[in-house]
Design a protein around this motif. Structure first.
Motif, short mmCIF file in Angstrom:
data_model
loop_
_atom_site.label_atom_id
_atom_site.label_comp_id
_atom_site.label_asym_id
_atom_site.label_seq_id
_atom_site.Cartn_x
_atom_site.Cartn_y
_atom_site.Cartn_z
N ASP A 40 49.17 39.36 37.54
CA ASP A 40 49.29 38.81 38.90
C ASP A 40 47.97 38.83 39.66
O ASP A 40 47.91 39.14 40.84
CB ASP A 40 50.36 39.57 39.71
CG ASP A 40 51.74 39.43 39.09
OD1 ASP A 40 52.00 38.36 38.50
OD2 ASP A 40 52.53 40.37 39.20
N GLY A 41 46.88 38.53 38.97
CA GLY A 41 45.56 38.46 39.60
C GLY A 41 44.87 39.79 39.79
O GLY A 41 43.76 39.84 40.31
N ALA A 42 45.51 40.89 39.38
CA ALA A 42 44.90 42.22 39.53
C ALA A 42 44.74 42.86 38.16
O ALA A 42 45.48 42.55 37.23
CB ALA A 42 45.78 43.09 40.42
N HIS A 43 43.76 43.76 38.06
CA HIS A 43 43.53 44.48 36.80
C HIS A 43 44.48 45.66 36.73
O HIS A 43 44.50 46.50 37.64
CB HIS A 43 42.09 44.99 36.71
CG HIS A 43 41.07 43.89 36.82
ND1 HIS A 43 41.14 42.74 36.10
CD2 HIS A 43 39.96 43.79 37.59
CE1 HIS A 43 40.11 41.96 36.39
NE2 HIS A 43 39.38 42.58 37.32
N LYS A 44 45.28 45.73 35.67
CA LYS A 44 46.21 46.82 35.48
C LYS A 44 46.15 47.32 34.05
O LYS A 44 45.77 46.58 33.15
CB LYS A 44 47.64 46.38 35.78
CG LYS A 44 47.97 46.24 37.24
CD LYS A 44 49.45 46.07 37.42
CE LYS A 44 49.81 46.06 38.88
NZ LYS A 44 51.23 45.84 39.09
#
Length: 61
Positions: A40-44
Motif C-alpha cells: 500500500d505504498g509503504a515499506h513493510k
C-alpha cells in the motif's frame, strides 16, 4: 507463523508411511521468507512464500 501473507499458503498435514505400512503424523511447511516489500505504498516487513517471490506477486524494496 508458517503462513504466506500474499497467497495464504500454510501448513499441510499427512502421514509418514514406513516400509511396514505404519503411519505417524507429519507436516509440510511452506518455504516462508521474511522480506521487506512495498505494501500500500509503504515499506513493510512481510512473510512471503518463495513461490510468490518467484512469480513477482511482491515488489521488494
Amino acid at each position: 507463523m508458517a503462513k504466506c501473507s500474499v497467497c495464504g499458503k500454510g501448513v499441510t498435514f499427512g502421514c509418514n508411511v514406513s516400509h511396514s505400512n505404519r503411519k505417524t503424523n507429519r507436516m509440510w511447511k511452506p518455504n516462508i521468507r521474511k522480506v521487506r516489500a512495498v505494501v500500500d505504498g509503504a515499506h513493510k516487513t512481510v512473510y512471503v512464500c518463495s513461490r510468490c517471490l518467484r512469480s513477482g506477486k511482491v515488489t521488494r524494496v
